[in-house]
Design a protein around this motif. Sequence first.
Motif, short mmCIF file in Angstrom:
data_model
loop_
_atom_site.label_atom_id
_atom_site.label_comp_id
_atom_site.label_asym_id
_atom_site.label_seq_id
_atom_site.Cartn_x
_atom_site.Cartn_y
_atom_site.Cartn_z
N ARG A 1 96.69 5.58 27.02
CA ARG A 1 96.66 4.39 26.15
C ARG A 1 97.46 3.25 26.78
N ARG B 1 95.90 -0.50 27.98
CA ARG B 1 96.50 -1.78 27.59
C ARG B 1 96.91 -2.59 28.81
N TYR C 1 100.46 -7.13 23.63
CA TYR C 1 99.35 -7.73 22.92
C TYR C 1 99.60 -9.22 22.73
N LYS D 1 98.61 -12.51 17.24
CA LYS D 1 97.40 -12.66 16.42
C LYS D 1 97.52 -13.93 15.58
N TRP E 1 89.92 -7.77 23.51
CA TRP E 1 90.67 -8.51 22.50
C TRP E 1 89.74 -9.06 21.42
N ILE F 1 89.07 -6.24 19.03
CA ILE F 1 90.20 -6.00 18.13
C ILE F 1 90.24 -7.05 17.02
N ASP G 1 89.80 -6.94 12.96
CA ASP G 1 90.67 -7.66 12.03
C ASP G 1 89.84 -8.40 10.98
N LEU H 1 88.00 0.56 21.99
CA LEU H 1 88.53 0.22 20.67
C LEU H 1 89.01 1.48 19.95
N LEU I 1 92.41 2.43 21.39
CA LEU I 1 93.53 1.52 21.18
C LEU I 1 93.88 1.27 19.73
N ASP I 2 92.91 1.33 18.83
CA ASP I 2 93.14 0.86 17.47
C ASP I 2 93.07 2.02 16.47
N ASP I 3 94.20 2.35 15.88
CA ASP I 3 94.28 3.48 14.95
C ASP I 3 93.48 3.26 13.67
N ARG I 4 93.06 2.04 13.41
CA ARG I 4 92.35 1.78 12.16
C ARG I 4 90.95 2.39 12.15
#
Length: 676
Positions: free
Chosen positions: A67, A71, A79, A82, A242, A245, A249, A277, A280-283
Amino acid sequence: MMSHRLFSGGGWLAVALIICLSFASDLATSADEASTANVELKTLDDHFPFDVPDTVQQWNQRASTLRHRIRVATGLWPYPPKAPLKATIHGPVQHDGFMTEKVYFESFPGHFVTGQLFRPAAGNDLAVVDGKRPGVLSPHGHGGRTMQLSDDDLQKNLKTGGEKYEGSGRNPKYARCAHLARMGCVVFMFDMLGYADSQQIGFEVAHRHAKARPEESNRTAPCLYSVDAELNLQSIMGWQTWNAIRALDFLESLDDVDPDRLAVTGGSGGGTQTILLGALDDRVSVSFPNGMVSTSMQGGCYCENANYLRIGTGNVELAALFAPKPQGMTAADDWTRDMMSDGFPELVKLYTMLGQPKHVMCRPLLQFPHNYNYVTRETMYQWMATHLSLPPESPLVETDMVPPTEAETSVWNQQHPAPTDSGVPHERRVLAWWKQTADEALKASLPPYQVDAPERSLAKFRHDFGIPWSIMLTVPQESMKQAGRDAEQTTGADWGSDANDSVGTLIYCGQGDLPDELKAWLDQGYRLVRPEFDSSQDEQPIVANGKRYAGFTFGYNPPLVVRRSGHLAHLAAGIDGPVVLAGSGRHVAWVAGAAILAGSDVTECWLRPDGFRFAAVDDYTDAAFVPGAAKYGDLPVLVSLRAPHRLTIVDADDAVRKQVTATYRQADAMDRLTVK
C-alpha cells in the motif's frame, strides 16, 4: 540469498523496514554493475506470480509495504489536500427503469471530473435501507463512457452470445450502469482523462504519448512526462487514481447513498483503476475488477503505469490487497486466460488463510475475447446482489435499453460550459499545485535547522521521508539468486594491505585518484576496494518499446542508482571487520543509499557531494536518475537518513550541511557526525 546481517546493525531504518514494511524480505541486490548494460529488464508483458506468505502476520506486513508502494508510485504520499468538490448535478433524464444526471466536480483546483449518475426510477425502493441505497463507482476503461460498438462488432457479439440485445450490446459500459440502477443501486461512471467530456488533458497525451513534446524540456514550468514530473512522481496514472478517490468522495456524499455499501467495478483500464482504488481506499466494501487481474500483461497504457508500482509485485498481488473483502472477476481469452491455474488459486489460498474463501471468485469465460460483455455483466450483477445485500426480488437479468443520445450524455452545454483551461498550461498549473502542497506537507516533517526551534517528531520525519526512500531503494526479490554471486565476484581493484592482513576495508566510489582525506585509512592498514561500476555506463538500461515514458522501465525495474546501492550494501554486509564506504560527486547517490541500507554494517560513511543533486538530472536515461528523489528531499534528506550511524561530510553545500546537522542533532547523534 542476501545475508540478514544487512539489517543487524540496529539502525532505525533497518528496524522500521523489517517491522513496518517487511522490507527485509523484499530487499536484494542487482547483477554485477560491470554488466548492468546487459541486464535483462522486466517489462509489462512478463510473468508476475503471486507468492502467498505463510502466515497472516507476514501477509499483513507485506500488504502494508504494498500500500505504501502504491501511494508513493502514484504520487499520493502524502495525499493532496481534499478541497471542496463543488459538485454540480444537472440535466435529469428519465429512462425505462432508471434515470440519469450529468455531473462535474473539481478533483484538483481547476480540474474537473465529469461523468454520469444513474439512479433507480421513481418508485423503485429495492435495496433501500434507512433511506439509503448501495453506491457503485464504475471507472469505464478504454473506449470511454460513451463508447458504442460498431455494427460488425455488435453482430459478432450477438452471434457468439457475448451480447443478447442490440441496445445494451451496442453500449456495454452504459448498460452495466443502467442495470445496476434498475437493481436498486446509485451508480457513478466518471470519465478517464481524455475521454468524453474530460478534455482538459487530451486523449493523445493521456494514452498515446509516444514522443517527447517540446514543452517537456522546460525546467521552470514542468508538464506531464517531463523529467521534473518524474522526479516528483507526477503521472497520468497518479492523476487518474486521485480522480477515482475524489469520485468515491462524490458518490459517498450523496444523500441517498449508504456509505457502508460502496462498491467499485470497471473493465480493462477501468479494472486497473478498480484494483488500485480497492487497495487504497477502505471505504470500498465490494469489488469486481474485470479484465486486468492477471500474472501476464499488466496494462499497456500510459495511464496504467507508474514508476515503482510493480517492482517485485504484479496485478494479482495488488488485487489481493482487497482481501478478505468480496472480490469477483472473470478470465477471458486474453492475458487473463491462465488465471484459473496461475493467479486465482493463490487468491483462494490467501482468502482461505484470512478466513473468507467464498469472498473471491473468478469465472472462466475463455470462449470470449477481452470483454465486459453481457455474460460478464450478469456475473457481476449476481456478485453485487449477494455482497451488497440486495433483496431477492432485485432483477439480475439484464434487459434491453434505448441507446442514449449525445445530448443525454454530454455534461457540458450552454448553461454549463466546458472549462477553457486545458492542454499544457492546465498540466502546469495542476502539477505546480500538486508539488506545492506536497512540499508544504513534507516540509513540516523536516528536523528544524535552528537549535532553539520547537522540536519536531523524529519518528514523523522517518515515516514521511524514510518510507518513500525505502520503497525507492528496494530491489526485487527475484534478484536475490544473482546477488550472492555478484558480491563475491565484484571486488574491483585492490591496493594497500593484503586482504588477509588488513585491519579493515575502504570501499571508494568516485572518479580519479583517491581523495587525500581518505588515504589515512590506508595508512592504518585498510585495503582499498573500488567497485568496477565506478567507470561503467552513464545511461540507464531502458525498456525498448518505442514509448517515451519512464514508467515503462522504472515501473518494473529499479533505477541504476538503486541497483548500485543494493550492490554496495550487500558487499559491505559480507565483509568481516570495519568497513568505510566513501563516495564523491554523483557517486554519493548510490553510496548514500547503500550506507542507509547497510546501517551499522558500514562503520563509517564518507561523502563529498561536489554539489550533486538528483534534481539536476535532465533526462530519465541518465545513470543518476531516481524517480521521486526531488520530491523526497533530494540529497540532503537522503544523506540525513543515515542518522544515527557514523557519517563524515566534506565540502558540502549549506543545504546538505544544515539538514544533516539538524537531523543528527534531533537523533542525539552529533558525536557520530563530522562536517568538514
